[in-house]
Design an enzyme around this catalytic site. Structure first.
Site, PDB file in Angstrom:
ATOM      1  N   PRO A  20       0.831  -1.212   0.000  1.00  0.00           N
ATOM      2  CA  PRO A  20       0.000   0.000   0.000  1.00  0.00           C
ATOM      3  C   PRO A  20       0.856   1.249   0.000  1.00  0.00           C
ATOM      4  O   PRO A  20       1.892   1.319   0.667  1.00  0.00           O
ATOM      5  CB  PRO A  20      -0.800  -0.131   1.298  1.00  0.00           C
ATOM      6  CG  PRO A  20      -0.929  -1.600   1.489  1.00  0.00           C
ATOM      7  CD  PRO A  20       0.386  -2.173   1.011  1.00  0.00           C
ATOM      8  N   CYS A  21       0.411   2.227  -0.766  1.00  0.00           N
ATOM      9  CA  CYS A  21       1.317   3.320  -1.121  1.00  0.00           C
ATOM     10  C   CYS A  21       0.761   4.702  -0.824  1.00  0.00           C
ATOM     11  O   CYS A  21       1.253   5.684  -1.359  1.00  0.00           O
ATOM     12  CB  CYS A  21       1.639   3.223  -2.611  1.00  0.00           C
ATOM     13  SG  CYS A  21       0.158   3.098  -3.640  1.00  0.00           S
ATOM     14  N   LYS A  22      -0.255   4.816   0.026  1.00  0.00           N
ATOM     15  CA  LYS A  22      -0.861   6.129   0.253  1.00  0.00           C
ATOM     16  C   LYS A  22       0.156   7.149   0.779  1.00  0.00           C
ATOM     17  O   LYS A  22       0.098   8.319   0.471  1.00  0.00           O
ATOM     18  CB  LYS A  22      -2.021   6.007   1.237  1.00  0.00           C
ATOM     19  CG  LYS A  22      -3.222   5.264   0.644  1.00  0.00           C
ATOM     20  CD  LYS A  22      -3.890   6.078  -0.453  1.00  0.00           C
ATOM     21  CE  LYS A  22      -5.068   5.302  -1.052  1.00  0.00           C
ATOM     22  NZ  LYS A  22      -6.156   5.085  -0.108  1.00  0.00           N
TER      23      LYS A  22
END
Length: 374
Positions: free
Chosen positions: A82-84
């Site tokens: 996940p790259c938020k």
């Protein structure tokens, strides 16, 4: 075709897995901490072992429990942490705990020791902490004995009707040649430049939003259908509908007349700035698709986009098409959520916005296969 065994971490709805499956990879196991997304994965990959768990609590052995495989059988670990925290949209938070998840990914890699590692993330990671995150990823994989390279790829270059840029890392354990897929498509303005880079004189124009979803535009606000009402109108649509029976996930949100009027007043390819002031809202990220261009990057929020012809936001099936998911890929769980529920749930729109476009994944998988077989 030789089968190579894979494990997919942060598998989500299965975009990366789908692309690799098309190139003959055999998925042994897949893991995600989002139950809604993993249920969609199980719906579409019923024979793959799945593990619902936060990767920070996951042991590599759990990925193989109940299967006939051992760590020595795993050829590839693929996934997109996940790259938020790295995203270019909004403020970037270097201290976001999700930024350390790549270390957990690498921990699993160290335990399984596959021949090849493939990792995907947003372009924003390249400039976080002046590139320190990228250097750390490279260093940790090299310390495990992998030769690693990374490159920014644009999904539109591989037939996806969306200009979505992502960083792809490829690492090989045994000195195999690292190669990234050459573009198969080009924009009018960039065609000659890419032609010179690839040496391929058979590049096709970018696939447009209209070519992707014009056969689905029969729905008005508030309507839904489980049947196709139009024949395919492009080669892309024929490809997406190849194995489809019932039309899945095609339900239009029900908008008020006031909102429909706002949508009607927007220019194609533009946003709120084209709407007369008395009809505007404070949401500035809203954009109407342009039928003759690829889509901007599909986000996790359906209300970021407006259909180019109908005065409504796109359906789940329409954004899935734009992400290059075929029509037989069924998305389960809540269609959309709002407010606090969004923290816990992973609705269908979010599953799609978080996914790696399958056609892009397929292009990457094809290059990986070439190297593994050489």
């Amino acid at each position: 075709m030789e089968k190579f065994n894979t494990v997919d971490l942060f598998c989500g709805a299965g975009g990366l897995s789908l692309g690799f499956e098309r190139e003959g990879f055999n998925h042994v196991s897949a893991s995600d901490y989002q139950e809604d997304a993993l249920n969609t994965y199980k719906e579409n990959f019923p024979d793959v072992n799945t593990v619902l768990k936060d990767i920070r609590e996951l042991e590599a052995s759990e990925l193989l429990e109940g299967t006939k495989y051992s760590a020595e059988d795993i050829d590839a670990v693929i996934g997109g942490p996940p790259c938020k925290g790295f995203s270019m949209a909004g403020e970037r938070d270097p201290d976001d705990p999700r930024n350390s998840l790549f270390e957990e990914y690498i921990r699993i890699v160290s335990e399984l020791e596959p021949r090849v590692v493939v990792m995907e993330n947003v372009k924003g990671i390249l400039s976080m902490k002046d590139g320190a995150y990228v250097e750390r990823i490279l260093e940790e994989l090299r310390n495990l004995g992998y030769t690693v390279k990374h490159r920014v790829l644009n999904a539109a270059d591989y037939g996806v009707p969306e200009t979505r840029e992502r960083v792809i890392w490829i690492g090989f354990k045994n000195g195999e040649k690292i190669s990234f897929p050459e573009p198969t498509h080009h924009s009018d303005t960039e065609g000659q430049k890419k032609l010179g880079q690839s040496g391929n004189d058979d590049l096709k124009p970018y696939v447009t939003v209209g070519e992707a979803i014009s056969d689905l535009d029969f729905l008005k606000s508030g309507e839904e259908s489980s049947e196709y009402q139009k024949n395919p109108q492009s080669d892309y649509q024929k490809k997406m509908r190849e194995n489809a029976g019932e039309l899945l996930n095609h339900k239009a949100s029900n908008h008020s007349e006031r909102i429909q009027k706002r949508f009607e007043l927007m220019d194609e390819g533009k946003g709120m700035e084209t709407v007369p002031e008395e009809h505007r809202t404070s949401k500035h990220s809203l954009q109407k698709f342009h039928r003759d261009e690829p889509s901007p990057t599909i986000t996790t929020l359906p209300e970021d986009f407006v259909h180019y012809k109908r005065n409504r936001i796109p359906t789940v099936r329409e954004v899935a098409r734009i992400q290059s998911f075929p029509d037989d890929h069924n998305f389960t769980g809540p269609r959309t959520t709002g407010g606090m529920r969004r923290r816990e749930a992973c609705p269908q729109y979010s599953q799609i916005g978080n996914a790696v476009p399958p056609l892009m994944a397929e292009a990457i998988a094809k290059e990986i296969r070439k190297s593994l077989e050489s």
